[in-house]
Design a protein around this motif. Structure first.
Motif, PDB file in Angstrom:
ATOM      1  N   GLY B 303       0.806  -1.221   0.000  1.00 40.50           N
ATOM      2  CA  GLY B 303       0.000   0.000   0.000  1.00 40.50           C
ATOM      3  C   GLY B 303       0.836   1.265   0.000  1.00 40.50           C
ATOM      4  O   GLY B 303       0.727   2.083  -0.920  1.00 40.50           O
ATOM      5  N   PRO B 304       1.707   1.430   1.010  1.00 39.31           N
ATOM      6  CA  PRO B 304       2.544   2.624   1.036  1.00 39.31           C
ATOM      7  C   PRO B 304       3.407   2.762  -0.221  1.00 39.31           C
ATOM      8  O   PRO B 304       3.603   3.871  -0.714  1.00 39.31           O
ATOM      9  N   ALA B 305       3.898   1.639  -0.731  1.00 40.38           N
ATOM     10  CA  ALA B 305       4.698   1.707  -1.950  1.00 40.38           C
ATOM     11  C   ALA B 305       3.853   2.261  -3.092  1.00 40.38           C
ATOM     12  O   ALA B 305       4.296   3.127  -3.851  1.00 40.38           O
ATOM     13  N   LEU B 306       2.609   1.766  -3.193  1.00 38.64           N
ATOM     14  CA  LEU B 306       1.698   2.282  -4.215  1.00 38.64           C
ATOM     15  C   LEU B 306       1.468   3.785  -4.046  1.00 38.64           C
ATOM     16  O   LEU B 306       1.423   4.535  -5.019  1.00 38.64           O
ATOM     17  N   LEU B 307       1.327   4.191  -2.781  1.00 35.61           N
ATOM     18  CA  LEU B 307       1.081   5.604  -2.495  1.00 35.61           C
ATOM     19  C   LEU B 307       2.239   6.452  -3.020  1.00 35.61           C
ATOM     20  O   LEU B 307       2.035   7.463  -3.709  1.00 35.61           O
ATOM     21  N   ILE B 308       3.462   6.025  -2.731  1.00 36.04           N
ATOM     22  CA  ILE B 308       4.633   6.807  -3.158  1.00 36.04           C
ATOM     23  C   ILE B 308       4.739   6.808  -4.677  1.00 36.04           C
ATOM     24  O   ILE B 308       4.978   7.848  -5.299  1.00 36.04           O
ATOM     25  N   ILE B 309       4.530   5.634  -5.277  1.00 29.18           N
ATOM     26  CA  ILE B 309       4.598   5.563  -6.739  1.00 29.18           C
ATOM     27  C   ILE B 309       3.551   6.494  -7.362  1.00 29.18           C
ATOM     28  O   ILE B 309       3.820   7.204  -8.341  1.00 29.18           O
ATOM     29  N   THR B 310       2.358   6.516  -6.771  1.00 31.80           N
ATOM     30  CA  THR B 310       1.309   7.410  -7.286  1.00 31.80           C
ATOM     31  C   THR B 310       1.725   8.871  -7.173  1.00 31.80           C
ATOM     32  O   THR B 310       1.615   9.644  -8.118  1.00 31.80           O
ATOM     33  N   LEU B 311       2.219   9.244  -5.990  1.00 27.56           N
ATOM     34  CA  LEU B 311       2.599  10.640  -5.768  1.00 27.56           C
ATOM     35  C   LEU B 311       3.673  11.063  -6.765  1.00 27.56           C
ATOM     36  O   LEU B 311       3.653  12.169  -7.295  1.00 27.56           O
ATOM     37  N   VAL B 312       4.632  10.159  -7.031  1.00 25.25           N
ATOM     38  CA  VAL B 312       5.767  10.537  -7.875  1.00 25.25           C
ATOM     39  C   VAL B 312       5.403  10.477  -9.356  1.00 25.25           C
ATOM     40  O   VAL B 312       5.677  11.408 -10.109  1.00 25.25           O
TER      41      VAL B 312
ATOM     42  N   VAL C  95       3.120  13.363   3.396  1.00 26.52           N
ATOM     43  CA  VAL C  95       2.349  12.131   3.200  1.00 26.52           C
ATOM     44  C   VAL C  95       3.276  11.010   2.721  1.00 26.52           C
ATOM     45  O   VAL C  95       3.172   9.866   3.164  1.00 26.52           O
ATOM     46  N   ALA C  96       4.220  11.362   1.833  1.00 30.98           N
ATOM     47  CA  ALA C  96       5.129  10.343   1.318  1.00 30.98           C
ATOM     48  C   ALA C  96       6.012   9.767   2.428  1.00 30.98           C
ATOM     49  O   ALA C  96       6.224   8.551   2.493  1.00 30.98           O
ATOM     50  N   THR C  97       6.510  10.610   3.321  1.00 34.01           N
ATOM     51  CA  THR C  97       7.343  10.074   4.403  1.00 34.01           C
ATOM     52  C   THR C  97       6.492   9.258   5.380  1.00 34.01           C
ATOM     53  O   THR C  97       6.971   8.278   5.944  1.00 34.01           O
ATOM     54  N   ALA C  98       5.239   9.665   5.546  1.00 38.67           N
ATOM     55  CA  ALA C  98       4.352   8.849   6.383  1.00 38.67           C
ATOM     56  C   ALA C  98       4.158   7.470   5.747  1.00 38.67           C
ATOM     57  O   ALA C  98       4.076   6.456   6.440  1.00 38.67           O
TER      58      ALA C  98
END
Lengths: 258, 351, 294, 239
Positions: B303-312, C95-98
């Motif tokens: 999940g968090p990996a997906l979040l970062i990939i989405t943001l970037v 949010v990314a660091t979280a």
């Protein structure tokens, strides 16, 4: 009676006197130009008039009402429309949506009724949409109605921004460098559009503009600011040839002053 | 006259027939979707009703967070705290004050709106990173203190008995879908009416908004109220789905999960949020069933990996990726309109 | 008197971990203008590594390697998350660091499990017992580490390199123009943040048994509040803020809990006071106690 | 030989082209002024020269060597410094810290040189010496402009580019700043002034006028002061 009467405005930021005793008037149906070198205080004056800054001294009267103390959005509701140097639009939305947004004070249903989808809101939305399309037609942007603002060229955005301000149904239209990012021909066309709009909509205009030929072509009256002070005012031709204006723009006397 | 008008509107009846034909495949697609959501669960041998209903609850909560982050540009890392308020208050009203479930539902929405409004007042003064921190601290305070208050059972929680009508798993699932549909309707009217447009303008540029005559502070607060009402509804469903509510589980992980499904689903894209929530909330159940519990931990890390990939890489989220489909389903062509590239604003409208 | 002194001592000791973690937060904020929600996990991951290694290696060496892993995690976070989002709004980076933090916790759960773990403190037993308050050696070590890190960071920011780091956060364009290289400075900041986080983790983890996500869940929010109370840009502010926060918690636990109505009706009253403190500082003194910039 | 040679420079932001084939030379020791209205492409030109952006086409040579697309750090080392538009001083650092950072590329091998440069900057701007422990952010616009120029000079450059030196300054301060530009030139440094203010011409050996991403005029300062075209550009008609 003057539509806009700026009386002896002064404002200081820290130690810097950004505006000192500046008075500006705009009569009904006049197009008034505001010129002067960068940093002369033109945008600061706009911000004082529209309520973004509180001047330290002086009054702003609009349609005969002293508006010096009232908040920005109420001045806007009274009919002060302005554009921004950096294009002020909702860039993620379409051109049409922006023009509907700008009609905020014209919407009669309440915010809550809109969210609940109450009866009359749907019909009124249609009216807002129609009015927006009419304005787009008027300024010749109807073909862009469903385009996102974000993808448009800078000069076009400036035009859209002006259309959005027209959608607020202003008494006075205050334009901050409307032709920046436009070529000479576009600027020329813009002048024609402005003259036509004044006639058709009965607008009073106050505009900050660097492009002097345009100012000479459309303005009825011109003020020239320099270092926060009014350098001179008068008919465009007189102001343009005024020796101090020439030097202020060419910047030669400026160095001799000291 | 009316007939004449209709003819004027559609001068060419062949054109009209064509537009009907155009809608046939689309209606079929809607039918398939409806069948999947409504009929398919009936055919499952073991229907994870809890899980499917929970998916709907989180979808509503994510739509609520989307109002704040997506439309208003205000971050909340304590959204579980508002969900909890809705859950506890609705359960309290029903259990302690012997009110009906429907009164509880209303109380849940209202209390969520009020709690969120209070945070909105703070947000008028505290912005950006600092607001994120305040919401985070609020969430923790809510979990440790608010939800353990005497009226909420001092840590042992509150019973939330379902009404007879909604006792069955399927019944509750269908009811949750109805609430979701309601929220989608209000969300749609919000975006397409005065308030939503004003809120978007405020997000993009407060000065421009004010120069259109929009009272900036009032519309910020309205965004918080709308968001709070939505999440209050989600909280109510959450409580009555489980039959009781306590502060366990209404924690920071939930807050971050909500941010995850909202952002990866796609800010300002309800369709994307729904699709991603369905995938991410319901699928792991089956993964866990087939591959064992450890797999669901790996999925948790995904999940968090997906979040970062989405943001970037894909700031538009799933919603942007499925744009051709949503465009087609709502009657448009199967493509992204010209100039519809996502405007990169990140999670918040301003830096 | 007894009650006052014990609250005072417990507050100071209890605030030290907040201050230590807060120093790392201030370091990243000064050097990158980011609220780093992964700072706690730099610590937990270091502690976790040290714990796993401590079965095979001496505890001291395990801790050093653990801290090294913290540095690595800091550098990786910079390269994979901060660098690509350089031009994004700072809230996006938050949010990314979280997300980095929760991803790290999930990985710890997947590799290990949720069980409590503990490794032996460097020094066993109590140091002394003033006013009948037993102070453990390990708690004193936290205070020592705090002093050491605070002094080291203070000295670092006196050097040319330290100034360059600050410059990069304030005006990236001008930093590039004078030839410093904004990217290198960013990597340096996050590497250092990993170092400080690692030291924090391996030391506070010995205070009590720990689980995945321990430093984040037990200290991170309070460390943030401490840093904000101190002014977010001030190193002494972070230390002061941490101690103030520790005191607020211990005094409210000690005195407010004495008031019958509160102990009966308001659970975890310390959380409420911290929340109120945070809002009050942000609303009335947003630059904190010692911060100079807004 | 010219210190700086620019050949057919094309550049822009994303898909938006701004510069469309700009070419000029600046001989060593001269002061050139790059004139033009808002949006003419002046800042884009110099940003591409100093490596903040990479040109899409064209060649830039410095001291005979090609430097197209090199990093700002590399260019500062070679002797090209820029004072950016809007000053961009480091607001939460002191004046002295700001100045020392200007000499970053020399900090290891040229300590004596740095001290000399610092002395020279304080001589140009005695006000900076008085305020060397003050935070840059707390100073007035004019003082920050001095600091920004001083910081640029701390790199001991052979070519100094100053973007909008006189913007927003009072007449007295503008005069002070231009006087220092004259001294910098007298000290043997080649200078490019980016200006909207034609008054800067009196401090220049050479003028370049830009319009809409193109160079529309190059020549000597005294020729151009009487140019009808220039007056037209700025005032709309021959005055």
């Amino acid at each position: 009676m003057a539509v806009l009467d700026v009386d002896d405005i002064s404002i200081r930021f820290g130690g810097l006197q950004a505006l000192g005793n500046v008075s500006v008037k705009a009569q009904e149906l006049e197009i008034v130009g505001l010129i002067g070198p960068n940093g002369a205080g033109k945008t600061t004056l706009f911000n004082c008039i529209t309520g973004f800054y509180r001047p330290n001294d002086g009054r702003v009267r609009f349609l005969g009402v002293d508006v010096t103390e009232i908040p920005i959005h109420q001045r806007a509701a009274m009919g002060m429309g302005r554009t921004f140097q950096q294009v002020g639009l909702v860039k993620g939305a379409t051109v049409l949506e922006n023009l509907i947004t700008a009609q905020h004070t014209k919407v009669e249903y309440s915010a809550g009724a809109g969210i609940l989808g109450a009866g009359n809101t749907w019909a009124e939305e249609k009216v807002l949409r129609q009015r927006a399309m009419e304005i787009l037609d008027l300024v010749g942007l109807a073909h862009l109605a469903h385009r996102r603002v974000a993808g448009l060229p800078y000069g076009t955005m400036k035009n859209v921004e002006m259309a959005a301000v027209l959608a607020t149904d202003p008494e006075i239209l205050m334009l901050d460098e409307p032709t920046s990012g436009m070529g000479p021909e576009e600027s020329h066309t813009f002048g024609d559009v402005l003259l036509r709009l004044r006639k058709e909509l009965g607008l009073t205009v106050l505009m900050i503009e660097h492009h002097v030929p345009l100012v000479v072509a459309v303005c009825d009256y011109v003020y020239c600011l320099n270092f926060g002070q009014l350098l001179t005012e008068g008919k465009p031709e007189d102001v343009r040839t005024h020796p101090e204006v020439v030097t202020a723009y060419l910047g030669e006397e400026a160095e001799e002053v000291a | 006259m009316a007939v004449a008008d209709a003819v004027l509107d559609h001068p060419d009846s062949a054109e009209r027939a064509k537009s009907v034909v155009r809608w046939i495949p689309r209606l079929a697609a809607w039918g398939v979707l409806a069948a999947f959501l409504l009929v398919f669960p009936l055919s499952l041998e073991t229907f994870h009703a809890q899980r499917w209903s929970l998916g709907v609850v989180f979808a509503i909560a994510a739509l609520s967070l989307n109002v704040l982050i997506g439309y208003a540009g205000q971050i909340s890392l304590g959204h579980q705290g508002f969900l909890g308020v809705g859950a506890f208050v609705s359960a309290y009203v029903v259990t302690v004050h012997q009110q009906t479930f429907w009164v509880g539902l209303l109380a849940g929405a209202l209390s969520g709106a009020v709690a969120s409004l209070l945070m909105g007042v703070v947000a008028l003064r505290v912005r950006g990173l600092y607001l994120a921190l305040v919401t985070l601290a609020y969430g923790r305070m809510a979990q440790e203190t608010l939800f353990n208050l005497g009226i909420f059972g001092k840590g042992s929680g509150v019973e939330a008995p379902r009404p007879a009508l909604l006792l069955g798993d399927h019944a509750f699932y269908y009811f949750s879908l109805v609430v979701l549909a309601g929220v989608l309707f209000f969300n749609w009217r919000f975006v397409r009416s005065k308030a939503g447009r004003a809120v978007s303008a405020v997000r993009e540029n407060e000065q421009v908004a004010a120069s259109y005559g929009i009272p900036v502070s009032r519309y910020k607060l309205i965004a918080f109220v709308v968001s709070g009402a939505f999440v209050g509804l989600a909280g109510t469903l959450y409580a009555f789905l489980n039959g009781r509510v306590d502060s366990q589980g209404i924690n920071f992980e939930m807050a971050l999960f909500l941010v995850l499904i909202t952002v990866v689903g796609g800010l300002r894209s309800p369709a994307g949020i729904l699709v991603f929530t369905a995938l991410f909330e319901v699928l792991p159940t089956y993964v866990g069933d087939y591959f064992g519990i450890r797999w669901s931990f790996w999925l948790l890390a995904l999940g968090p990996a997906l979040l970062i990939i989405t943001l970037v890489f894909y700031p538009g989220g799933v919603g942007q990726q499925i744009k051709p489909i949503t465009s087609w389903m709502t009657g448009g062509p199967f493509r992204v309109h010209h100039g519809e590239q996502f405007v990169q604003e990140g999670v918040s409208g301003r830096p | 008197m007894q009650q006052f002194m014990s609250a005072l001592l417990l507050g100071l000791i209890g605030g030290a971990p907040f201050a230590l973690l807060g120093l790392g937060l201030v370091l990243v904020y000064r050097g990158s203008r980011v609220f780093n929600f992964a700072q706690g996990e730099f610590g937990t991951v270091s502690a976790f590594t040290a714990y796993l290694l401590s079965f095979r290696l001496p505890i001291g060496i395990s801790m050093l390697i653990g801290i090294g892993v913290g540095v690595l995690m800091g550098l990786l976070t910079e390269r994979l998350v901060v660098q690509p989002l350089f031009n994004a709004p700072k809230v996006t980076l938050l949010v990314a660091t979280a997300a980095v933090a929760t991803g790290s916790i999930a990985l710890q759960l997947a590799i290990g499990d949720a069980a409590l773990r503990s490794y032996p403190p460097l020094i066993e037993g109590n140091a002394f017992e003033p006013f009948n308050v037993p102070i453990r050696w390990q708690q004193l070590l936290v205070v020592l580490a705090l002093a050491g890190v605070a002094i080291a960071l203070y000295l670092f920011f006196k050097t040319a390199l330290g100034t360059a780091v600050l410059a990069a956060a304030q005006e990236p364009v001008a930093t590039d123009l004078v030839g410093i290289g904004t990217r290198k400075m960013s990597a340096l900041v996050w590497g250092l943040a990993g170092l400080v986080g690692g030291i924090t983790g391996v030391i506070v983890a010995a205070l009590q048994p720990f689980t995945p996500g321990y430093v984040t869940s037990d200290f991170l929010i309070f460390a943030f509040v401490a840093a904000v109370v101190g002014g977010m840009t001030s190193m002494p502010g972070a230390v002061l803020g941490g101690l103030v926060l520790g005191l607020v918690q211990s005094f409210s636990a000690s005195y407010l809990a004495d008031i019958r109505w509160i102990s009966d009706n308001i659970p975890a009253v310390g959380e409420v006071t911290v929340f109120i403190l945070l809002i009050a500082v942000l609303a009335f003194r947003p630059t904190g106690l010692l911060g100079k910039e807004a | 030989m010219a210190l700086l040679e620019v050949e057919d420079l094309h550049a822009g932001y994303g898909a938006l082209p701004v510069l469309q084939g700009v070419s000029f030379d600046i001989p060593e020791g001269e002061t050139a002024v790059l004139l033009g209205l808002n949006g003419a492409g002046k800042t884009t030109t110099v940003s591409n020269l100093v490596g903040l952006y990479k040109p899409t086409k064209g060649v830039v040579r410095f001291d005979g060597e090609e430097i197209t697309g090199k990093s700002p750090a590399e260019l500062v080392r070679r002797g090209m410094a820029m004072v950016p538009e809007g000053r961009r001083t480091f607001p939460a650092l002191t004046v002295l810290q700001n100045l020392k950072l200007g000499a970053w590329v020399r900090r290891k091998h040229d300590k004596a040189g740095i001290d000399a440069s610092l002395e020279r900057v304080f001589e140009y701007f005695p006000r900076l010496a008085e305020r060397k422990d003050q935070l840059a952010g707390s100073m007035s616009g004019g003082e920050q402009q001095m600091l920004a120029i001083g910081r640029g000079m701390m790199a001991d450059p052979r070519l100094l580019i100053i973007d909008e030196a006189s913007l927003g300054l009072s007449p007295l301060l503008a005069k002070t700043v231009f006087a220092v530009v004259d001294r910098i030139k007298a000290d043997g440094v080649t200078v490019i002034l980016v200006e909207q203010n034609i008054g800067a011409l009196r401090h220049a050996d050479r003028a370049l006028v830009m319009e809409k991403g193109q160079l529309v005029y190059q020549g000597h300062g005294d020729e151009i002061r009487d140019s009808a075209r220039l007056r037209e550009t700025y005032l709309g008609a021959p005055a």
